[in-house]
Scaffold this motif. Sequence first.
Motif, mmCIF file in Angstrom:
data_model
loop_
_atom_site.group_PDB
_atom_site.id
_atom_site.type_symbol
_atom_site.label_atom_id
_atom_site.label_comp_id
_atom_site.label_asym_id
_atom_site.label_seq_id
_atom_site.Cartn_x
_atom_site.Cartn_y
_atom_site.Cartn_z
ATOM 1 N N ASP A 194 -35.812 -11.188 -23.134
ATOM 2 C CA ASP A 194 -35.402 -12.694 -23.455
ATOM 3 C C ASP A 194 -34.675 -13.376 -22.482
ATOM 4 O O ASP A 194 -34.070 -12.824 -21.494
ATOM 5 C CB ASP A 194 -34.072 -12.252 -24.604
ATOM 6 C CG ASP A 194 -34.695 -11.397 -25.719
ATOM 7 O OD1 ASP A 194 -35.689 -11.720 -26.300
ATOM 8 O OD2 ASP A 194 -33.875 -10.602 -26.339
ATOM 9 N N ARG A 237 -32.773 -17.009 -20.997
ATOM 10 C CA ARG A 237 -31.766 -18.172 -21.240
ATOM 11 C C ARG A 237 -31.889 -19.034 -19.988
ATOM 12 O O ARG A 237 -31.627 -18.286 -18.936
ATOM 13 C CB ARG A 237 -30.554 -17.936 -21.851
ATOM 14 C CG ARG A 237 -30.561 -17.485 -22.899
ATOM 15 C CD ARG A 237 -29.079 -17.214 -23.627
ATOM 16 N NE ARG A 237 -28.367 -16.470 -22.990
ATOM 17 C CZ ARG A 237 -26.752 -16.233 -23.205
ATOM 18 N NH1 ARG A 237 -26.465 -16.677 -24.139
ATOM 19 N NH2 ARG A 237 -25.768 -15.825 -22.174
ATOM 20 N N SER A 294 -33.408 -7.499 -30.948
ATOM 21 C CA SER A 294 -34.069 -8.349 -31.779
ATOM 22 C C SER A 294 -34.193 -9.417 -30.933
ATOM 23 O O SER A 294 -33.491 -9.789 -29.712
ATOM 24 C CB SER A 294 -33.203 -8.561 -32.994
ATOM 25 O OG SER A 294 -31.957 -9.260 -32.544
ATOM 26 N N SER A 295 -35.200 -10.247 -31.234
ATOM 27 C CA SER A 295 -35.529 -11.580 -30.408
ATOM 28 C C SER A 295 -34.711 -12.575 -30.942
ATOM 29 O O SER A 295 -33.880 -12.652 -31.779
ATOM 30 C CB SER A 295 -36.681 -11.875 -30.946
ATOM 31 O OG SER A 295 -37.997 -11.289 -30.808
ATOM 32 N N PRO A 296 -34.060 -13.481 -29.772
ATOM 33 C CA PRO A 296 -33.257 -14.484 -29.944
ATOM 34 C C PRO A 296 -33.833 -15.688 -30.792
ATOM 35 O O PRO A 296 -35.083 -15.613 -30.924
ATOM 36 C CB PRO A 296 -33.138 -15.051 -28.577
ATOM 37 C CG PRO A 296 -34.393 -14.789 -27.884
ATOM 38 C CD PRO A 296 -34.741 -13.444 -28.236
ATOM 39 N N HIS A 297 -33.098 -16.256 -31.466
ATOM 40 C CA HIS A 297 -33.729 -17.497 -32.064
ATOM 41 C C HIS A 297 -34.256 -18.615 -31.004
ATOM 42 O O HIS A 297 -33.647 -18.686 -29.998
ATOM 43 C CB HIS A 297 -32.691 -18.306 -32.841
ATOM 44 C CG HIS A 297 -31.945 -17.568 -33.905
ATOM 45 N ND1 HIS A 297 -32.359 -17.477 -35.085
ATOM 46 C CD2 HIS A 297 -30.705 -17.143 -33.903
ATOM 47 C CE1 HIS A 297 -31.767 -16.675 -35.959
ATOM 48 N NE2 HIS A 297 -30.818 -16.483 -35.158
ATOM 49 N N GLU A 298 -35.707 -18.719 -31.308
ATOM 50 C CA GLU A 298 -36.216 -19.396 -29.957
ATOM 51 C C GLU A 298 -35.612 -20.925 -30.155
ATOM 52 O O GLU A 298 -35.993 -21.485 -31.222
ATOM 53 C CB GLU A 298 -37.786 -19.537 -30.160
ATOM 54 C CG GLU A 298 -38.079 -17.966 -29.890
ATOM 55 C CD GLU A 298 -39.506 -17.936 -29.620
ATOM 56 O OE1 GLU A 298 -40.432 -18.982 -29.881
ATOM 57 O OE2 GLU A 298 -39.951 -16.906 -28.837
ATOM 58 N N ARG A 299 -35.003 -21.516 -29.257
ATOM 59 C CA ARG A 299 -34.330 -22.742 -29.290
ATOM 60 C C ARG A 299 -34.762 -23.542 -28.055
ATOM 61 O O ARG A 299 -34.590 -22.799 -27.003
ATOM 62 C CB ARG A 299 -32.802 -22.701 -29.420
ATOM 63 C CG ARG A 299 -32.658 -21.919 -30.775
ATOM 64 C CD ARG A 299 -31.078 -21.887 -31.050
ATOM 65 N NE ARG A 299 -30.520 -20.968 -30.575
ATOM 66 C CZ ARG A 299 -29.252 -20.388 -30.406
ATOM 67 N NH1 ARG A 299 -28.465 -21.182 -31.430
ATOM 68 N NH2 ARG A 299 -28.788 -19.342 -29.995
ATOM 69 N N THR A 300 -34.745 -24.782 -28.130
ATOM 70 C CA THR A 300 -34.824 -25.633 -27.020
ATOM 71 C C THR A 300 -33.924 -26.733 -27.181
ATOM 72 O O THR A 300 -34.303 -27.490 -28.304
ATOM 73 C CB THR A 300 -36.559 -26.142 -26.563
ATOM 74 O OG1 THR A 300 -37.202 -25.014 -26.531
ATOM 75 C CG2 THR A 300 -36.644 -27.123 -25.352
ATOM 76 N N GLU A 302 -33.840 -21.046 -24.868
ATOM 77 C CA GLU A 302 -33.684 -19.643 -25.391
ATOM 78 C C GLU A 302 -34.753 -19.127 -26.224
ATOM 79 O O GLU A 302 -35.145 -19.598 -27.209
ATOM 80 C CB GLU A 302 -32.436 -19.445 -26.044
ATOM 81 C CG GLU A 302 -31.820 -17.948 -26.486
ATOM 82 C CD GLU A 302 -30.698 -18.094 -27.128
ATOM 83 O OE1 GLU A 302 -30.056 -16.914 -27.119
ATOM 84 O OE2 GLU A 302 -30.164 -19.183 -28.000
ATOM 85 N N ARG A 303 -35.451 -17.935 -25.564
ATOM 86 C CA ARG A 303 -36.506 -17.481 -26.403
ATOM 87 C C ARG A 303 -37.008 -16.172 -25.399
ATOM 88 O O ARG A 303 -36.629 -15.745 -24.559
ATOM 89 C CB ARG A 303 -37.869 -18.434 -26.290
ATOM 90 C CG ARG A 303 -38.406 -18.893 -24.718
ATOM 91 C CD ARG A 303 -39.514 -19.815 -25.114
ATOM 92 N NE ARG A 303 -38.974 -21.003 -25.955
ATOM 93 C CZ ARG A 303 -39.577 -21.357 -27.119
ATOM 94 N NH1 ARG A 303 -40.457 -21.068 -27.564
ATOM 95 N NH2 ARG A 303 -38.832 -22.460 -27.559
ATOM 96 N N ARG A 304 -38.107 -15.324 -26.139
ATOM 97 C CA ARG A 304 -38.489 -14.335 -25.665
ATOM 98 C C ARG A 304 -40.012 -14.638 -24.962
ATOM 99 O O ARG A 304 -40.639 -15.290 -25.429
ATOM 100 C CB ARG A 304 -38.955 -13.309 -26.934
ATOM 101 C CG ARG A 304 -39.277 -12.027 -26.419
ATOM 102 C CD ARG A 304 -39.221 -10.960 -27.576
ATOM 103 N NE ARG A 304 -37.703 -10.618 -27.291
ATOM 104 C CZ ARG A 304 -37.467 -9.630 -28.084
ATOM 105 N NH1 ARG A 304 -38.362 -8.583 -28.778
ATOM 106 N NH2 ARG A 304 -36.042 -8.950 -27.795
#
Length: 133
Positions: free
Chosen positions: A22, A24, A47-53, A63-65
């Motif tokens: 993960d 950031r 768990s995966s983070p919420h994928e956000r840009t 924020e992503r995997r």
Amino acid sequence: MENGMTPVDELTGMIEQCNAVDIRLALYREKEAWRIGYGEVLIGADSSPHERTWTYGEDAFIERRLPGPSAADLVRGMSQQVAELSVSAPAPQDSSSFQRIAGQVRYNNAVLPWPRTNGSSARRRKPRPGRGG
């Protein structure tokens, strides 16, 4: 808590061996690319983070995997496409610092149930013209 120094190659090797990590990133626009101003890599999250840009004019936050090898290349200073942005990273120092932290301890807004090691690598500083290198 244990602290020390380790070669960046050792840190990137550890990241590269992971199927996914993960990340950031805080980015700033420089010409046609986005440069990393600050970044974090988390190995072994449940768990995966919420994928956000988020983009705000000349700044962006991601924020992503990512696959481990892609994240390792960013730490090495190689450009990558992340969240549809062309991201470049400054070349790191030859060594990085680490800090081993016990499980169930809050650090940097994260509490993991197992012990962990935080690594930190600073970018190489370019000599400033006219300042003697």
